[in-house]
Each structure stands twice: as structure tokens, then as C-alpha cells.
Design a protein around this motif. Structure first.
Motif, short mmCIF file in Angstrom:
data_model
loop_
_atom_site.label_atom_id
_atom_site.label_comp_id
_atom_site.label_asym_id
_atom_site.label_seq_id
_atom_site.Cartn_x
_atom_site.Cartn_y
_atom_site.Cartn_z
N UNK A 28 43.08 11.57 -38.56
CA UNK A 28 44.46 11.31 -38.98
C UNK A 28 44.88 12.30 -40.05
N UNK A 29 43.96 12.67 -40.94
CA UNK A 29 44.29 13.63 -41.99
C UNK A 29 44.70 14.97 -41.40
N UNK A 30 43.94 15.47 -40.44
CA UNK A 30 44.30 16.73 -39.79
C UNK A 30 45.58 16.56 -38.99
N UNK A 75 45.00 12.90 -12.76
CA UNK A 75 44.11 12.36 -11.75
C UNK A 75 42.71 12.97 -11.80
N UNK A 76 42.58 14.10 -12.51
CA UNK A 76 41.28 14.77 -12.59
C UNK A 76 40.37 14.15 -13.63
N UNK A 77 40.87 13.19 -14.40
CA UNK A 77 40.06 12.61 -15.47
C UNK A 77 39.58 11.21 -15.10
N UNK A 78 38.39 10.89 -15.56
CA UNK A 78 37.86 9.54 -15.37
C UNK A 78 37.96 8.72 -16.64
N UNK A 79 37.84 9.39 -17.79
CA UNK A 79 37.73 8.66 -19.06
C UNK A 79 38.72 9.19 -20.09
N UNK A 80 39.29 8.26 -20.87
CA UNK A 80 40.22 8.59 -21.96
C UNK A 80 39.72 7.90 -23.22
N UNK A 81 39.67 8.65 -24.33
CA UNK A 81 39.23 8.09 -25.61
C UNK A 81 40.26 8.38 -26.69
N UNK A 82 40.50 7.38 -27.55
CA UNK A 82 41.48 7.51 -28.63
C UNK A 82 40.89 6.91 -29.90
N UNK A 83 40.96 7.64 -31.01
CA UNK A 83 40.39 7.17 -32.28
C UNK A 83 41.39 7.29 -33.42
N UNK A 84 41.12 6.52 -34.48
CA UNK A 84 41.90 6.55 -35.72
C UNK A 84 40.97 6.85 -36.89
N UNK A 85 40.31 7.96 -36.91
CA UNK A 85 39.39 8.25 -38.02
C UNK A 85 40.15 8.84 -39.20
N UNK A 93 46.17 10.14 -34.81
CA UNK A 93 44.75 10.19 -34.52
C UNK A 93 44.40 11.22 -33.46
N UNK A 94 43.28 11.01 -32.80
CA UNK A 94 42.74 11.96 -31.83
C UNK A 94 42.65 11.34 -30.44
N UNK A 95 42.73 12.18 -29.42
CA UNK A 95 42.60 11.74 -28.04
C UNK A 95 41.84 12.80 -27.25
#
Length: 246
Positions: free
Chosen positions: A111-113, A97-107, A168-170
Motif C-alpha cells: 500500500x505504501x508503494x 481467460x489465460x489465468x487460473x489464479x488471482x491474488x490480492x493483498x493489503x500489505x 494494494x497489490x494484485x
């Protein structure tokens, strides 16, 4: 325009800016992956990009309002969303509830890391400032199973950055700008790690004391919570892609 409507438009503009910036810095994946933002008010409503829209096409007015169960509040044909993509976002929005924004990527670098057993190593200043702040979530397949949401939230805990194994990353943030800057830093750290390992030379890792000290320095500085880098980034968009705010 009332306060809630004014605030919603501000969030829409910031989220559209983030979509354009993710594309600008080559962190998008055609029409896959998402950035979402919680809207003001007592109801659980979130903004998401319409499915089929490239990140560099997103505008403030084109963003779609959805509820936690992925029901689209606007019923127009152009308001369809990627249900699999929002499984991850709805989990975090409901659990944090403390977050306003969520981002998720497939770079490529992310993905390699995410596929490396040791995860992100503290081999650069970019990764050291994130030391102790990264969560990990094991891959469970394409995110179609709503049961995974509980495990996503559990693994994220109170952290603002997460590496989704083999995926990926979030990142999350109390503002759109904070979530974006978290993602930008995490992505650069991953790119540096992959580049360093490709050199074929032995990697030098600083002592744990130095790594922890560096992370503490950055936490005290609160760079990712500052409005200065975000304002500078939006000035760039105003020059190269001003229609994001339409």
C-alpha cells in the motif's frame, strides 16, 4: 475420482497452500483480501475463501465455489463470501481467460508503494526483474461497483502484476504457484523500496539499459513458472501446517 474431480482437488490443495503461505510470510490482512482460482470444466466456477476465515485457517475442503456474479454454489451458512472482495477477482477471471489464479493483498509495503506517485522503482534486483511488467489501476473507492470491473481488466491488460493505487497489490498466474511467486516477488520489491527510502540517503538507480537487461534475463529464466520453488514451499507447509490439504 474422475479427472475433473481429481484436478479440482489438486487446485483446492494448491490454493489452500497459497493462503497458508501468504499468512506465513505476513502478507495477510485479518479476514480481508482474497486468493481465487478457476476450476476446470466448461462452466465459469471459481474457488474463494469463506468470509470470516483467517488465511492460516483455510483448508482445501473449506474453499467455496462461486460463479462470476458472486453467487455461492454451496448455500450453507459457512459458505458466505465477501462480495466487495470478489468484484476484483471476478473481473480478472472473466477478462483474462489465460489465468487460473488471482491474488490480492493489503500489505503495509504494498500500500505504501501504491501511494507513491512514481510507483515501483527499479532500485533493487527484485524490482528490476519486474521492469515493464507492472500495470497500475487508480483507486475508485471500496470495490462494490461492478462497473469498475471493466476498468480493472483494461488497466491490467496482458500483464501479470498490478499495483492498485492507494489500495494494494494484485497478481495473476496460469497456475496457483505462478500467481503466488509473482506476489512474493512484488511484495519483496515493495518492502525493499520502503526500507531503502527510510535510510534517508540518496537512492542509486541503475541505467535503463541495465534494468531492461536484468528483466530480460529473468523472463528468459522463467523462475516464477518453475515448480521447484513451489514444491519447496509445500514441503515447508507439510512440516509446519500440514492440515492445509484436508
Amino acid at each position: 475420482m474422475d479427472n475433473d474431480a481429481s484436478r479440482e482437488w489438486e487446485i483446492r490443495c494448491d490454493l489452500a497452500a497459497a493462503y497458508r503461505l501468504i499468512a506465513h510470510f505476513c502478507m495477510d490482512d485479518l479476514i480481508a483480501t482474497h486468493l481465487s482460482a478457476r476450476l476446470p470444466g466448461g462452466e465459469h466456477r471459481f474457488l474463494l475463501n469463506p468470509y470470516g476465515t483467517m488465511f492460516d485457517e483455510v483448508t482445501a475442503s473449506s474453499l467455496v465455489v462461486v460463479d462470476p456474479e458472486t453467487h455461492v454454489i454451496e448455500e450453507e451458512e459457512e459458505s458466505k463470501i465477501n462480495i466487495a472482495g470478489f468484484t476484483i477477482h471476478s473481473a480478472v477471471h472473466m477478462g483474462r481467460k489465460d489465468t487460473q489464479c488471482v491474488m490480492h493483498t493489503h500489505t503495509v509495503a504494498g500500500i505504501a508503494v501504491a501511494a507513491q506517485e512514481q510507483g515501483l522503482l527499479p532500485l533493487s534486483q527484485k524490482s528490476m526483474i519486474l521492469y515493464g511488467g507492472i500495470a497500475y489501476h487508480d483507486y475508485e473507492g471500496i470495490a462494490l461497483n461492478l462497473d469498475e470491473r471493466e476498468r480493472l481488466v483494461r488497466d491490467l491488460g496482458g500483464k501479470d502484476l498490478m499495483i492498485l493505487r492507494n489500495h494494494g497489490l494484485l497478481t495473476v498466474g496460469r497456475t496457483v504457484s505462478e500467481a503466488f511467486l509473482n506476489m512474493y516477488q512484488l511484495e519483496l520489491a515493495c518492502r525493499i523500496q520502503i526500507a531503502a527510502m527510510q535510510g534517508g540517503q540518496k537512492i542509486i538507480l541503475p541505467s535503463e539499459h541495465v534494468v531492461a537487461y536484468t528483466a530480460a534475463q529473468c523472463k528468459h529464466n522463467r523462475y516464477n513458472q518453475s515448480q521447484r520453488p513451489w514444491a519447496a514451499l509445500k514441503r515447508r507447509l507439510d512440516r509446519i501446517s500440514p492440515d492445509y490439504a484436508t
